[in-house]
Design an enzyme around this catalytic site. Structure first.
Site, PDB file in Angstrom:
ATOM      1  N   CYS A 280      -7.176  -4.183   1.796  1.00 58.98           N
ATOM      2  CA  CYS A 280      -7.320  -3.262   2.917  1.00 58.98           C
ATOM      3  C   CYS A 280      -8.779  -2.806   3.058  1.00 58.98           C
ATOM      4  CB  CYS A 280      -6.345  -2.096   2.759  1.00 58.98           C
ATOM      5  SG  CYS A 280      -6.097  -1.123   4.266  1.00 58.98           S
TER       6      CYS A 280
ATOM      7  N   HIS B 200      -0.949  -4.625   1.378  1.00 60.74           N
ATOM      8  CA  HIS B 200      -1.131  -4.005   0.060  1.00 60.74           C
ATOM      9  C   HIS B 200      -0.192  -4.620  -0.980  1.00 60.74           C
ATOM     10  CE1 HIS B 200      -3.707  -0.418   0.957  1.00 60.74           C
ATOM     11  NE2 HIS B 200      -3.285  -0.662   2.192  1.00 60.74           N
TER      12      HIS B 200
ATOM     13  N   GLU C 215      -0.207  -4.222  -4.139  1.00 61.38           N
ATOM     14  CA  GLU C 215       0.129  -3.247  -5.180  1.00 61.38           C
ATOM     15  C   GLU C 215       1.307  -2.370  -4.768  1.00 61.38           C
ATOM     16  OE1 GLU C 215      -2.488  -0.755  -2.525  1.00 61.38           O
ATOM     17  OE2 GLU C 215      -2.249  -2.875  -3.048  1.00 61.38           O
TER      18      GLU C 215
END
EC number: 6.3.5.3
Length: 234
Positions: free
Chosen positions: A89, A206, A208
């Site tokens: 990002c 994302h 994660e």
């Protein structure tokens, strides 16, 4: 076997640094270390992650000020030596501003901040970040950005395609790359790209936030697994 040290860069305004470190630490044998932007010491990191957030408040434009942080000089040199660097990002935006990747990220097509689940498909599964994926599979990975609209001149887009540098594209639930599946207006539905050497990856989704079943998806976990496998040779 000694632990793999992964540096997580922390800029003023980063807000996904601890999320990223948490995801990294969930892998056995991985030691995340936080790297403050104002230092020059990479603390022996074998890989670097630039996390999401709003570095320096996104003033001027996203990533434009962060590229001048003292630590970024070390990150750029680290990448140019062939070591793996991942930008997520805002981290992707910083990589573009730093010249480690080509193109730019502008305001989303509808000028609104987007925070939602998306589906993407791997295009290049031969990089150290994507080897555990398969072409054509559909991944559920969320996005959260206001400036994720990937743009590049025609000659750069042609080069990205020619050298297989498009890593991920937005797609629908069937894996089809369509206009309707594109959340932000990115050219060619680009969700992520790699450099020609394949050691620098930037993506807007994302991973994660899709690395724990409690979050509703583990599709991002394979990206980290691919990276660690490439570092250990296992």
């Amino acid at each position: 076997m000694s632990a793999i040290t992964v540096g997580v860069v922390v800029f003023p305004g980063s807000n996904c640094d601890h999320d990223t470190a948490y995801a990294l630490a969930s892998f056995a044998g991985v030691k995340p270390v936080m790297l403050w932007h104002n230092n020059h010491d990479l603390q022996g990191a074998q890989a670097i992650v630039l996390p999401g957030g709003f570095s320096y408040g996104d003033y001027l434009r996203a990533g434009a000020i962060a590229r001048f942080s003292p630590l970024m000089k070390e990150v750029v040199e680290f990448a140019r030596k062939g070591y793996p660097v991942l930008g997520i990002c805002n981290g992707f935006q910083v990589l573009l501003e730093s010249g480690l990747l080509e193109g730019a990220l502008s305001r989303n097509r509808d000028k609104k901040f987007l925070c939602c689940q998306t589906t993407i498909t791997p295009v290049n599964c031969s990089t150290r970040f994507t080897e555990d994926y398969h072409q054509g599979e559909v991944l559920r990975i969320p996005i959260a950005h206001g400036e994720g609209n990937y743009f590049a001149p025609p000659e750069v887009l042609e080069s990205l395609q020619e050298h297989n540098q498009i890593a991920f594209q937005y797609c629908n639930a069937q894996g089809e790359v369509t206009v309707e599946a594109n959340p932000n207006g990115s050219l060619l539905n680009i969700a992520g790209i790699v450099n020609r050497a394949g050691n620098v990856l930037g993506l807007m989704p994302h991973p994660e936030r899709a690395s724990d079943a409690a979050l509703g998806s583990v599709d991002g976990r394979l990206l980290f697994e691919s990276l660690f496998r490439s570092l250990t040779g296992v």
